[in-house]
Design an enzyme around this catalytic site. Structure first.
Site, PDB file in Angstrom:
ATOM      1  N   LYS A 189       1.460  -2.489  -3.296  1.00 39.44           N
ATOM      2  CA  LYS A 189       2.845  -2.825  -2.973  1.00 39.44           C
ATOM      3  C   LYS A 189       3.043  -4.310  -2.648  1.00 39.44           C
ATOM      4  O   LYS A 189       2.082  -5.023  -2.359  1.00 39.44           O
ATOM      5  CB  LYS A 189       3.313  -1.970  -1.787  1.00 39.44           C
ATOM      6  CG  LYS A 189       3.323  -0.469  -2.104  1.00 39.44           C
ATOM      7  CD  LYS A 189       4.298  -0.151  -3.213  1.00 39.44           C
ATOM      8  CE  LYS A 189       4.453   1.339  -3.484  1.00 39.44           C
ATOM      9  NZ  LYS A 189       3.303   1.927  -4.181  1.00 39.44           N
TER      10      LYS A 189
HETATM   11  C1  LIG Z   1       8.738   5.160  -5.410  1.00 37.38           C
HETATM   12  C2  LIG Z   1       7.565   5.554  -4.562  1.00 37.38           C
HETATM   13  N1  LIG Z   1       7.715   6.515  -3.633  1.00 37.38           N
HETATM   14  C3  LIG Z   1       6.704   6.894  -2.840  1.00 37.38           C
HETATM   15  C4  LIG Z   1       5.454   6.324  -2.950  1.00 37.38           C
HETATM   16  C5  LIG Z   1       4.350   6.877  -2.119  1.00 37.38           C
HETATM   17  O1  LIG Z   1       3.732   5.961  -1.315  1.00 37.38           O
HETATM   18  P1  LIG Z   1       2.205   6.167  -0.859  1.00 37.38           P
HETATM   19  O2  LIG Z   1       1.342   5.912  -2.035  1.00 37.38           O
HETATM   20  O3  LIG Z   1       2.047   5.151   0.223  1.00 37.38           O
HETATM   21  O4  LIG Z   1       2.076   7.568  -0.346  1.00 37.38           O
HETATM   22  C6  LIG Z   1       5.251   5.290  -3.894  1.00 37.38           C
HETATM   23  C7  LIG Z   1       3.981   4.559  -4.098  1.00 37.38           C
HETATM   24  O5  LIG Z   1       2.903   4.787  -3.976  1.00 37.38           O
HETATM   25  C8  LIG Z   1       6.333   4.916  -4.729  1.00 37.38           C
HETATM   26  O6  LIG Z   1       6.170   3.967  -5.671  1.00 37.38           O
END
Ligand SMILES: Cc1ncc(COP(=O)(O)O)c(C=O)c1O
Length: 376
Positions: A189
């Site tokens: 990110k």
């Molecule tokens: C649009 C979106 N929502 C949710 C997530 C979930 O985040 P995490 O990987 O930190 O659980 C991500 C990325 O990983 C994402 O790109």
């Protein structure tokens, strides 16, 4: 250019010059303790709230958990419907399904690749409890309009801000003009931890309290369990990494925008189009999408870029309504032809704040070379 590669991520560049100070602070915490909900977590939550302009932020252990805990805190579960966009990352839908609710998918637009808000009113039913608006690829969706539509339908607006930290909708940072903004600080990110991390931004004191309770086993004090919770705290060590980077986020986002502008300029005239960037400051370029004429061209370009050492990727090749675990009983309720089409025709070029002129040149040369060879 044999051997020259353009990777998606280059982690050392995220610390350049500052590693010593961060490593010293990490060393202090390792020896001091306070690994769980230590003071640095509270400090990061305050600083993030200040950056966003939110009343509260609550650190959790991932973006996926940010979504799950938010839906839980809002009382959303079996029998409820939650509307989201068909071309999101799978975690948006995982969270809805994990709560036992039904995901209802709305198509995206062909110009900005975001939820088509013209289609939203037709998706509301008497079971709809929330809309999760997703700021896809770093581009802010129209939050005020989505909030108005949700309010008129009597449902809650939640934002999935995982890809868009720092982006603004109508001049206001995303994640601050709805019930909750859900953030991911996964390593890919724009603001990245050294592992999994996430947060929820909220304005409402009671909702913030509920989220704090949920992330910590639902226990207001040790050995007291009034509600079922989760083990989903932001680690103190991850909070330190995030604190270290937060001050540089706007500079990095500006640099991403410059790389995106260079790509647009240097690739103009090729049979490609790009995600509509919208208003100034509305896109933080988590990903740089290019849309080709057809699946054949996309796959050919992807293979060519990969052969050229360029880390191009497809985000995302299968729309959520066609993922068996995420389809749910309402998968076919609203057709999503644009999401289907984009899943076959788009790919992402590498974009990072530290992408240098040689790397940008290599990418543009490879993309141009692919089309020149095809034409020839
Ligand atoms: C649009 C979106 N929502 C949710 C997530 C979930 O985040 P995490 O990987 O930190 O659980 C991500 C990325 O990983 C994402 O790109």
């Amino acid at each position: 250019m044999g051997g020259f590669t353009v990777p998606k991520y280059r982690y050392p560049a995220q610390f350049a010059g500052g590693e010593r100070e961060l490593l010293d602070r990490i060393g202090e915490v390792l020896l001091r303790g306070g690994y769980v909900l230590g003071e640095e977590v509270a400090e990061f939550e305050r600083r993030l709230a200040g950056y966003l302009g939110a009343a509260h932020t609550v650190g959790v252990n991932s973006g996926t958990d940010a979504l799950i805990l938010t839906l839980d805190a809002l009382g959303i579960g079996p029998g409820d419907e939650v509307i989201t966009v068909a071309n999101s990352f799978h975690a948006t839908a995982q969270a809805i399904a994990r709560r036992g609710a039904t995901p209802v998918y709305v198509d995206c637009r062909d110009d900005d690749f975001l939820m088509d808000l013209d289609l939203l009113p037709a998706a509301f039913t008497e079971r709809t409890r929330a809309v999760i608006l997703v700021h896809m690829f770093g581009k802010a969706a129209d939050v005020p309009r989505a909030a108005r539509l949700a309010r008129d339908a009597g449902v809650t607006l939640v934002e999935d801000c995982a890809q868009a930290i720092g982006a603004r909708s109508h001049g206001v940072r995303v994640g601050t003009a709805s019930a909750a903004g859900c953030w991911s600080f996964a390593p890919s990110k724009n603001l990245a931890a050294a592992g999994d991390a996430g947060a929820v931004s909220v304005q409402d004191d009671a909702l913030a309290d509920r989220l704090r309770l949920l992330r910590h086993f639902g226990q207001p004090r040790q050995n007291q369990h009034d509600i079922l919770g989760y083990n989903s705290r932001l680690d103190t060590l991850q909070a330190l990494v995030l604190l270290h980077k937060l001050d540089r986020l706007d500079t990095w986002n500006a640099r991403r925008a410059t790389v995106a502008a260079t790509y647009r300029e240097r690739l103009a005239g090729l049979p490609l189009r790009f995600q509509d960037p919208g208003e100034e400051g509305g896109h933080v370029y988590h990903l740089f999408q290019v849309c080709t004429e057809s699946e054949t061209v996309r796959d050919g370009l992807l293979a060519h870029l990969t052969d050229s050492g360029i880390d191009a990727v497809v985000r995302y090749p299968v729309p959520l309504p066609r993922q068996p675990a995420l389809a749910g009983p309402a998968a076919d309720r609203h057709p999503c032809p644009v999401a289907e089409d984009l899943s076959r025709r788009t790919l992402c070029l590498p974009i990072r704040p530290d992408l240098d002129a040689a790397e940008i040149g290599h990418v543009c040369h490879a993309v141009t070379g692919y089309f020149t060879t095809r034409a020839g």
